[in-house]
Design a protein around this motif. Structure first.
Motif, mmCIF file in Angstrom:
data_model
loop_
_atom_site.group_PDB
_atom_site.id
_atom_site.type_symbol
_atom_site.label_atom_id
_atom_site.label_comp_id
_atom_site.label_asym_id
_atom_site.label_seq_id
_atom_site.Cartn_x
_atom_site.Cartn_y
_atom_site.Cartn_z
ATOM 1 N N GLY A 95 -17.058 14.138 -0.807
ATOM 2 C CA GLY A 95 -16.191 14.103 0.363
ATOM 3 C C GLY A 95 -15.136 13.021 0.215
ATOM 4 O O GLY A 95 -15.119 12.266 -0.758
ATOM 5 N N ASP A 96 -14.262 12.930 1.204
ATOM 6 C CA ASP A 96 -13.162 11.974 1.101
ATOM 7 C C ASP A 96 -13.628 10.540 1.303
ATOM 8 O O ASP A 96 -13.091 9.617 0.682
ATOM 9 N N GLY A 97 -14.628 10.362 2.151
ATOM 10 C CA GLY A 97 -15.162 9.010 2.293
ATOM 11 C C GLY A 97 -15.837 8.597 1.005
ATOM 12 O O GLY A 97 -15.620 7.510 0.474
ATOM 13 N N ASP A 98 -16.638 9.502 0.513
ATOM 14 C CA ASP A 98 -17.403 9.261 -0.700
ATOM 15 C C ASP A 98 -16.485 8.956 -1.885
ATOM 16 O O ASP A 98 -16.674 7.973 -2.604
ATOM 17 N N ASN A 123 -11.551 17.255 0.980
ATOM 18 C CA ASN A 123 -10.775 16.408 1.885
ATOM 19 C C ASN A 123 -10.752 17.030 3.273
ATOM 20 O O ASN A 123 -10.005 17.963 3.535
ATOM 21 N N ASN A 124 -11.599 16.481 4.148
ATOM 22 C CA ASN A 124 -11.589 16.964 5.540
ATOM 23 C C ASN A 124 -11.105 15.872 6.484
ATOM 24 O O ASN A 124 -11.292 15.948 7.692
ATOM 25 N N ALA A 125 -10.516 14.842 5.917
ATOM 26 C CA ALA A 125 -9.832 13.811 6.699
ATOM 27 C C ALA A 125 -10.741 13.105 7.701
ATOM 28 O O ALA A 125 -10.267 12.550 8.684
ATOM 29 N N ILE A 126 -12.035 13.106 7.413
ATOM 30 C CA ILE A 126 -12.967 12.509 8.383
ATOM 31 C C ILE A 126 -14.303 12.237 7.692
ATOM 32 O O ILE A 126 -14.587 12.833 6.660
ATOM 33 N N TYR A 127 -15.077 11.324 8.257
ATOM 34 C CA TYR A 127 -16.465 11.148 7.838
ATOM 35 C C TYR A 127 -17.302 12.116 8.646
ATOM 36 O O TYR A 127 -17.626 11.856 9.799
ATOM 37 N N GLY A 128 -17.627 13.251 8.039
ATOM 38 C CA GLY A 128 -18.364 14.255 8.772
ATOM 39 C C GLY A 128 -19.777 13.816 9.085
ATOM 40 O O GLY A 128 -20.193 13.730 10.237
ATOM 41 N N MET A 129 -20.506 13.468 8.051
ATOM 42 C CA MET A 129 -21.937 13.257 8.233
ATOM 43 C C MET A 129 -22.279 12.161 9.230
ATOM 44 O O MET A 129 -23.240 12.265 9.979
HETATM 45 MG MG LIG Z 1 -14.996 13.808 4.822
#
Ligand SMILES: [Mg+2]
Ligand SMILES: Cc1ncc(C[n+]2csc(CCOP(=O)(O)OP(=O)(O)O)c2C)c(N)n1
Ligand SMILES: Cc1ncc(C[n+]2csc(CCOP(=O)(O)OP(=O)(O)O)c2C)c(N)n1
Ligand code: SF4
Ligand code: SF4
Ligand code: SF4
Ligand code: SF4
Ligand code: SF4
Ligand code: SF4
Ligand SMILES: [Mg+2]
Lengths: 269, 353, 176, 76, 353, 269, 76, 176
Positions: A95-98, A123-129
């Motif tokens: 993910g993007d944070g990762d 890249n979902n522009a957010i910390y999903g988890m």
């Molecule tokens: Mg993300």
């Protein structure tokens, strides 16, 4: 009436139903990666790396050997694996944070080493988890649980464009940004993923596919609104396209002719 | 084949790892252990192995995670600050039950400290500096010879229990030269038994998954309890120590690593003065020689713990003796190396001679 | 027999290699040896020193807190280590570079113009060997032939010519 | 006539297939499934061409597509 | 002003820190402590403070290092994996003797583990997961009220001794809601005494240097010994604990955090059966209530340690009792929360009732 | 005969002799930074951050408030300081190992946040302090103690060009590469450093001055050979120049006229 | 006549000033200092113009430069 | 008085807010309360549950291992939590969504068609309040007026109209 199954579940995925939210891009991306691995005939010698993020569960879903290491360290783990098993196909799903926040150093250095691995970068522009905190790719002005009044560049800085950032590195490789927010893009995304794996199989070094992916839940939108957000907000900031390719001109032509084209097991006749 | 050679401790350790079958090293420079990656940078390619200078210690330990998952013998090394950065990774590796071997060549600290020999990372090593319920088997050599010969034991235990094992040595042991004879024949990795959990080619078998998590309610608890059982087994079976001059001792010194050698040199001083000094040297710091120390405490009134820190192992000693003997402490942290004379001074003070 | 030695001088004076050579020769003679370089914060060009133990019995502590012999290659080293010399010990002084006089009267001092002797041999690089020769002679802790035999094992990249000069320096050192 | 099958155990009613279908074949059901979602279903089955676009966008790989094989037109 | 409010533990902690004068927070998301950075992200700007979501835990702790060096009250928080990554920074901060406050809201581990409540980071917290000779003052609240009120004490001790202080709480304490009354008036940072070592405008004074190293031979040893003296002083003066029902107890339970509340709820069960259960709750885990436990061991035969891990604090308890009482352990790691009934079961088993 | 002191030791440095090796670039760079701070009149409100590297001793040499944090974390520490004391001038002095290897994530993110700090980045293509291991900027084929046969891109990857890497980030700021291997370059280097501090004083965001700096010791060269190596080997791979500047065209013109020109307290009449 | 002063406690004999001087004013001494280095010194002092180039490249800030002030030429 | 309650259902059924509301109301009444949400690995849309204790004495353990009352909003929750209910306890079942019958005969079960009732009020979102109303009535652990008074403090962003619907649902729940 005779009929033919023209779209079936890929063997690249296990049978387990995915636990992502309704409308989440991770599911589509999982399928594409799995299809590519199956189609390239490397399922039995692929090792995948699951991130820490919503897709931590990727290790249950991909039907190949999988490993789940610490947050952000996929590229380092992939390096350890690929150097030990150069005969295996190694991909790191992140993910993007990762990838772009905690894992920035590992990402840049794996790329600089032109490590012969493939990175699937969602890249979902957010910390999903963790419930919707700002990611390094969160858009300017976008609300998140840690930018409750919208991302203010004076406080939180500017969203990072990973492909653009990595492109100037000397190391050869393949860098591309695609999206899965609608069917036409999904097909292109698959093509890019396939090319990335092909680059690895050809021993041409580091490949990274950045994929714009809806996160309805943490964008606080419905699935359909999320598709629109991806199209209207995300893609204008994160332009789609190839940022680096290891193939020389002739090869690209050859590719166009012979095609590493996507076959969706679709039959239009 | 196994001739006597004069070697630096760090190089003996690196060579020992290679002879024990190590074929992957990733590390990051830091004094006083630089000879280890430097040695590996030419030695590993020589035997068909891989050396990577990682971009950081964090990356190095995670490269190890990946390489170990593929079944080969792997190693990393660092000193205090770098070992701290590796703690998250070590915790993950423990959770995923992968065998790795690493070395902490200690310097003075906390913080940047200095690069002088010290033993201030005892707590970190024996209590798991990382998060969660896990343990690392810790070997404390006290000679170049042991630096060279311990890696093999470490690999064997790491493979046997699927845990991280480490060598904890102060900078002096890393930097000093001494003759060494390798007491084992070089291991050919091809001769090692195959592991049934490693990643690679899945042809003809089920896919495998290596992970350190279980998010299903209740499952991780069971798994952690199982880890606990494993650690208990290690505590029962893998304690190692050296007993010196214990029979009828007037006082027993407990010390490891370089400190233990200085203490040993105090024994003859004692003899001259009619004081019988015994020495218990823990070779494994975890599992710690609890039982033997407890027995010693039955027979001796005073125990002196000597460490090159402000008092860390002394807690384990107290834990072991259960109040049955007086436990004294003498420590010289952050580069102070106790001298034979100082030790003997302490002994006399305790025994009121 | 037990000899705890400290060798100290500028970086570049061959302090470390002299120490290793001493330890190596001891090992070759079947003695127990340890060698330990100081690794401080000093940059190159600063001071360098090392501790060597050569003993007929197993070496417990490799730390030489109070040397039996102190080999001093420059002036700052004298200031730093003189006080630590064992009473009755030996002080070998490179008098080419050390003008200060030692204050200890409970230790034997030998003045050796090592740089001058080395210069005569053709390179001041072998000043360290002059001192080592003197050490062998004065202490008897090590046989000069062992050192000579060991030379090519420590200076693995040295040319024949250079080895010869080292040998010569060792022998000249024996004469002082 | 072509058709799709929606696996109700997987479908989460995200509606992406519904908007992806160029022929308005799909809609969400108004009774929810055992998993608590309103799954997609064919509401104009006769219009399905088997184009697979719905399946392409389905995040839960819940759709399989069956295409009618015409007997005529041996080649292509 | 100080009314009763229903708050989540994490939010109570964050608000408590702000009220205690915290004006700088840098952190990185991780469950189960996300409410802390989220709360700080709007609350700190409100009081003119700074909130930064750092790129990693490593960066977060180093931002703290910088901000604390400028003299203000600072905070970070995380859970296991993130706290592991902060260990190098914490060691540096200890070495540089800067006051910081942080929280570890524990989850199951080792590794990624899970996000259920656990107490597996006890060793890491109390033994310094980082390298070198240092200690961190560790507070273990067991209610939302303490979550909110402990930060102030932590800041005071951090400033007094120039050490890191922390709150160690399991995820349940972070996630649960309970009424809380803040027992102190909000601190205005302007009212805090100025520190004489902080960086900033050097007009009219000598330049200042903050560092954790000393490369001059011998100097760092002296400094580390001085740190040792400081830690001893803390051990003498800053122990905190709660004694419940100890007088004439048939058995004494030792537990902290959530486990201590479950154990407390076993006391009435005991009463029904005629068993007097005492409870010692360490509030500071380091310094650990050694003396009081040693005294307790004079009067009671059996001590039961209950932890949400596979046995960590139990070592400190054994260390304290010096073999004078039998020390039993009951642990449920990685998300297992012991129930009142289980605890009572254990008590009966031990007392053979 | 009357004479005038035309070059004197800056008050920006303490009196302590520097412990660097003969011919080491750190000394020159220290002087330039110190002179700039003095000339800008901000010595009493500057906070410097020393790295871990040979220049760990920078905290003894700069005559301002100094702090010495963990290896590679200068930008994070600088962030903590600058956010707390925006009235202070904050600079982080770092080597290539410190900044571009272990500290890569901190560097990229401080830049992406356009943190209003100045980074003095000493690129000597080697790990000086630890005795000559490969740095992320070690040239291809160059020997180091961990690349004893020369840096092989297949094993150790490609040297990283930090200015080029950071330039694509959206965040505004100032990125420039200079060298101190000879007098003419030293003057340019000072100009760049001065501009970087000026950017910070003007509140224009992140500034980074990359400085090619000889390390005779770990290049295993004499001082003079090292100068040549810098000129012939380093600069061709690491081209000098500005990679990003926050000033608009008019401002640059203004600058050229009014000059933030270097004054070396030199008087040519 | 202009001149430079070399601080022998700081000079490490790196020779950078020697090659930087456009007029060949400087050379290294052949006796070493208390710090063990051969410091720079003026060997052709008469040629020094006070141009400061030597000082600019000195890594140890060991050089100070004094420039002759000509009495003539009031302005400039 | 001691009431340990578990509320369980789908995410989105207002499980957590019902729990908070219950705890808050208890606090308003001067009782001791704790609230604790389950935070598992489940993504949104999965199951959600929380534990609430309302007591006249200080709450030692906030953990509700064996609830006095179990409020079940969907079928999977019944399967998961039914076995844990205290003997003699209470089981409130949202019969609109739960078709399975509980197996426990040592606990009282009340079937409440919460969704249907809520639908009639105008939004199924208030089904949770129907259950809470029933809880207040059956247990007496909390006064319905306290809950109503507390509503705007928990639903801080709710419109007047929505608050009214919640109130209506609570009252309808009292009637079952
Ligand atoms: Mg993300
Ligand atoms: C060292 C560490 N820090 C933080 C976390 C907590 N954490 C888990 S996932 C995650 C971020 C996930 O965001 P992203 O990588 O964008 O993936 P997504 O969920 O959006 O797919 C974080 C911060 C962790 N597990 N470990
Ligand atoms: C966490 C950590 N890892 C490694 C080190 C060891 N170390 C000290 S300086 C240094 C590299 C120095 O190289 P560079 O940053 O290029 O500075 P230079 O000495 O070349 O000026 C390293 C790896 C350390 N102190 N801390
Ligand atoms: S939170 Fe976002 S990224 Fe995560 S599963 Fe849900 S929609 Fe997907
Ligand atoms: S296959 Fe094509 S036509 Fe048929 S339902 Fe799917 S999208 Fe519509
Ligand atoms: S896209 Fe898939 S999950 Fe979404 S509604 Fe259609 S079938 Fe269901
Ligand atoms: S090692 Fe290199 S960088 Fe370090 S002081 Fe010496 S010359 Fe300078
Ligand atoms: S000032 Fe100029 S002329 Fe004089 S010595 Fe220096 S470089 Fe040469
Ligand atoms: S440049 Fe400076 S240090 Fe080098 S020789 Fe000249 S005066 Fe000495
Ligand atoms: Mg460098």
């Amino acid at each position: 009436m005779k009929e033919k199954k023209v779209f079936k579940r890929t063997k690249g995925l296990t049978d387990i139903p995915m636990r992502y939210c309704p409308g989440c891009g991770h599911g589509i991306i999982h399928r594409l990666v799995a299809e590519v691995i199956e189609e390239l005939g490397v399922l039995k010698r692929t090792i995948g790396i699951a991130p820490v993020g919503c897709s931590v569960f990727a290790d249950e879903y991909f039907n190949c050997d999988m490993i789940q290491p610490a947050h952000g360290r996929g590229p380092a783990v992939a390096t350890g694996i690929k150097r030990t098993r150069p005969d295996c196909i190694v991909f790191s799903y992140q993910g993007d944070g990762d990838l772009a926040s905690i894992g920035m150093a590992e990402t840049v250095h794996a790329c600089a080493r032109s490590e012969n691995i493939t990175i699937i970068f969602v890249n979902n522009a957010i910390y999903g988890m963790t419930g919707g905190q700002m990611a390094p790719t969160t858009l300017i002005g976008m609300k998140s649980t840690t930018t409750p009044f919208g991302r203010d560049v004076k406080v939180a800085g500017y969203p990072i464009k990973v492909c653009e950032l990595l492109a100037p590195l000397e190391a050869p490789g393949y860098l591309v940004r695609v999206s899965v927010h609608k069917a036409s893009q999904v097909m292109k995304a698959k093509k890019a993923i396939k090319k990335a794996f092909q680059v690895q199989m050809d021993g041409l070094g580091f490949s990274l596919v950045e994929i714009i992916s809806p996160c309805p839940t943490d964008w606080f939108l419905t699935s359909l609104q999320a598709v629109e957000f991806a199209e209207k907000q995300m893609i204008p900031y994160f332009p789609l396209g190839e940022f680096k390719t290891p193939y020389k001109k002739e090869e690209v032509k050859k590719e166009a002719k012979e095609g590493i084209e996507v076959e969706y097991r679709t039959d239009f006749n | 084949m196994n001739e006597k050679i004069l070697m630096k401790g760090n190089e003996a350790l690196a060579e020992g790892a290679v002879r024990a079958g190590c074929r992957f090293f990733s590390g990051y420079p830091i004094t006083p252990q630089n000879e280890i990656p430097e040695y590996m940078s030419w030695r590993l390619p020589e035997v068909g192995g891989t050396f990577i200078q990682a971009e950081s210690e964090v990356s190095a330990i995670n490269m190890l995670f990946g390489a170990s998952a593929c079944g080969i013998r792997v190693m990393t090394s660092s000193s205090g600050p770098g070992i701290s950065l590796k703690q998250e990774g070590i915790s993950y590796i423990s959770g995923a039950e992968l065998p790795i071997f690493y070395a902490d060549i200690m310097r003075g600290g906390p913080g940047l400290g200095n690069i002088a020999p010290a033993q201030g990372d005892y707590f970190q090593a024996t209590r798991g500096g990382g998060h969660g319920d896990y343990r690392v088997i810790v070997f404390a050599p006290n000679s170049v010879s042991e630096m060279g010969n311990f890696p093999k034991i470490c690999y064997e235990l790491a493979d046997k229990y699927r845990v991280p094992t480490m060598v904890l040595a102060d900078g002096l042991l890393g930097q000093m030269m001494e003759p060494i004879v390798y007491n084992f024949e070089p291991v050919d990795p091809k001769d090692l038994p195959e592991k049934d959990y490693t990643l690679g080619c899945a042809e003809g078998r089920e896919r495998r998954v290596i992970r350190s998590y279980d998010l299903r309610p209740g499952y991780l608890e069971k798994n952690t309890l199982r880890l606990g059982e494993k650690f208990k087994k290690i505590e029962e079976n893998e304690v190692r120590y050296e007993k010196i001059n214990l029979e009828g001792a007037d006082i027993v010194i407990v010390a490891f690593g370089t400190a233990s050698r200085v203490c040993k040199s105090a024994i003859p001083l004692g003899k001259e003065d009619g004081i019988k000094i015994g020495l218990l040297r823990p070779i494994t710091l975890w599992p710690f020689p609890m039982k033997v120390l407890n027995q010693i405490a039955d027979k001796v009134e005073n125990i002196l713990v000597v460490e090159m820190n402000i008092g860390q192992m002394v807690e384990d000693v107290k834990l072991a003796v259960e109040g049955k003997a007086k436990v004294h402490f003498y420590g010289r942290p952050s580069g102070g190396i106790p001298t034979t004379e100082e030790i003997f001074e302490q002994v006399k003070k305790i025994l009121k001679r | 027999m037990y000899q705890g030695v400290i060798i100290s001088g500028f970086g570049g004076q061959g302090i470390i290699s002299a120490g290793i050579l001493l330890a190596y020769s001891g090992m070759v003679e079947g003695k127990y040896v340890t060698f330990f370089p100081a690794y401080g914060a000093e940059m190159r060009g600063g001071t360098a020193n090392c501790s060597v133990v050569v003993s007929s019995e197993e070496v417990a502590s490799p730390v030489v807190a109070h040397p039996d012999t102190l080999i001093v290659m420059n002036e700052p080293s004298l200031l730093r280590f003189e006080p630590s010399v064992k009473s009755g010990g030996l002080l070998l002084l490179n008098s080419s570079l050390v003008s200060a006089k030692p204050k200890r009267d409970d230790a034997e001092t030998v003045f050796i113009p090592a740089n001058s002797i080395a210069e005569k041999i053709g390179t001041i690089k072998v000043a360290n060997m002059v001192m080592l020769g003197a050490f062998a002679k004065k202490t008897g802790a090590i046989n000069i032939d062992s050192i000579i035999k060991t030379l090519p094992k420590v200076y693995t990249k040295a040319k024949e010519d250079m080895l010869k000069k080292n040998e010569e320096a060792l022998r000249k050192g024996m004469e002082v | 006539m072509s058709r799709i099958e929606v696996d109700e155990k997987r479908c989460k009613g995200c509606e992406l297939c519904v908007i992806a279908c160029p022929f308005g074949v799909l809609a969400l059901s108004d009774v929810f499934s055992s998993t608590g979602y309103y799954p997609a279903k064919m509401v104009k089955p006769e219009k399905c061409t088997g184009c697979t676009l719905c399946a392409l966008v389905c995040p839960d790989v819940a759709i399989e597509v069956y295409k009618e094989v015409k007997k005529t037109g041996a080649k292509k």
